[in-house]
Scaffold this active site. Structure first.
Site, PDB file in Angstrom:
ATOM      1  NE  ARG A  15     -10.576 -43.100 -34.845  1.00 29.00           N
ATOM      2  CZ  ARG A  15      -9.734 -41.810 -35.507  1.00 29.00           C
ATOM      3  NH1 ARG A  15      -9.164 -42.128 -36.732  1.00 29.00           N
ATOM      4  NH2 ARG A  15      -9.985 -40.347 -35.140  1.00 29.00           N
ATOM      5  CG  HIS A  36      -4.376 -43.593 -37.055  1.00 31.07           C
ATOM      6  ND1 HIS A  36      -4.449 -43.701 -35.746  1.00 31.07           N
ATOM      7  CD2 HIS A  36      -4.307 -42.730 -37.773  1.00 31.07           C
ATOM      8  CE1 HIS A  36      -6.026 -42.943 -36.189  1.00 31.07           C
ATOM      9  NE2 HIS A  36      -6.203 -42.154 -36.915  1.00 31.07           N
TER      10      HIS A  36
END
Ligand code: NDP
Ligand code: OXD
Length: 321
Positions: free
Chosen positions: A236, A284
């Site tokens: 993350r 991502h």
């Protein structure tokens, strides 16, 4: 349809990962229960017993008084853990072979990219420069994986089989064939000092927030055969201190970075990461969950739960992952 209804609350996503695609997949696998795709003004919140969600806004799940189980449509649950109104019912996350295989592909791709000096070779090609460099064997390179859960342990095993020296760092002790396992803060420095390519597959929790900072990166092997260590973060964005990473790339503490995740997503157009020549950037999408696969996974879990069986891959709210 007298079975408990399922609500879908999905924010973000791409064409193949659109809320409508999820709705059609869930309609196929939950034929005998109502599936609401929210927002829908006709949805009766009291009918909703299950919710399948991606990045729900704070407070959205608290609107269902009869909720029994929440299903996160990805592996990382940090967005839900940040919601102080999250209902106190089980939260199930994704841990399935399809997602694991995709993440392992990403990790292997990027480890090999740095190990085999691909950014240098592509730049040479663009400049029409015939300039081979010495090639180290995989056995000379030590890959360290932070986060040895579902994803990290699979990537570690594949890298080991490719011939890399592989270490892993986790919260609790582990024993994995051919992997040097470290755990806890007391063993973190030893793990870092031997690492040439650092792969981060940690969940984002209060303990791991900005763990990828200058202090940590400066402990990676300064005598790496690669010249300087490389960082790969597919966990993350909140795990990384972005100013520190840019500084470490500038001053040579890091030789390169592959980054799939960022503190702000989508990455703003003026972010220096876009143009930094030492950065390999992906939006991502290291590993997407597959609506076909995951709708079946959720439907199976609901059926088992209603038959009195145990849910799988339930998040521990105390640990936050
Ligand atoms: P798991 O929960 O299976 O594994 C998490 C690992 O991190 C465990 O080994 C755990 O240790 C370790 N860990 C957690 N907290 C700490 C800590 N404070 N110190 C040391 N180790 C710690 O998660 P997954 O492997 O399934 O997924 C990892 C993350 O990958 C997700 O949370 C998500 O953020 C990210 N992800 C990103 C994707 C992308 O496309 N970029 C796709 C999918 C996931 P222990 O084993 O001791 O519990
Ligand atoms: C996940 C992700 O957590 O795709 O599954 O980021």
């Amino acid at each position: 349809m007298n079975k408990g209804a399922l609500a879908l609350l999905i924010h973000g996503g791409t064409q193949n990962w659109s809320p409508e695609r999820w709705k059609s997949r869930f309609d196929d696998v939950c034929k005998d229960r109502r599936v609401w795709l929210l927002p829908d003004p006709t949805c009766d919140a009291a009918e909703v017993c299950y919710a399948a969600v991606w990045k729900p806004r704070s407070g959205e799940l608290a609107a269902f008084p009869n909720l029994r189980v929440m299903f996160n449509l990805g592996a990382g649950v940090d967005a839900l853990m940040a919601d102080s109104t999250l209902p106190k019912v089980p939260l199930v996350r994704v841990a399935v072979g399809d997602l694991t295989a995709r993440m392992t592909e990403y990790v292997v791709l990027h480890v090999l990219m740095h190990h085999r000096q691909e950014p240098y070779l592509r730049a040479s090609q663009r400049e029409k420069r015939w300039a081979p460099r010495f090639q180290w064997p995989a056995s000379a390179i030590s890959v360290g994986i932070m986060g040895m859960g579902t994803l990290g342990s699979d990537a570690a095993d594949v890298l080991r089989r490719l011939g890399f020296r592989v270490s892993g760092w986790s919260r609790s002790p582990k024993q994995l064939e051919g992997i040097s396992c470290f755990h806890g803060n007391a063993q973190l420095d030893t793990f870092l000092q031997r690492t040439d390519i650092l792969v981060c597959l940690l969940p984002l929790t209060p303990e791991t927030q900005q763990i990828l900072n200058r202090g940590l990166l400066a402990k990676l092997n300064p005598n790496s055969p690669m010249g300087a260590p490389a960082l790969i973060n597919a966990g993350r964005g909140g795990l990384q201190n972005e100013a520190d990473i840019l500084e470490c790339l500038d001053d040579g503490t890091l030789g390169a970075a592959s980054l799939d995740v960022f503190a702000q997503e989508p990455l703003p157009p003026d972010s220096p990461f876009w143009t930094n020549p030492k950065v390999v950037l992906t939006p991502h999408n290291a590993a997407d969950t597959d609506p076909d696969e995951i709708s079946k996974y959720v439907a199976r879990q609901i059926e088992r739960f209603e038959a009195g069986g145990a849910l799988e891959n339930v998040v521990d709210p105390g640990r936050g992952y």
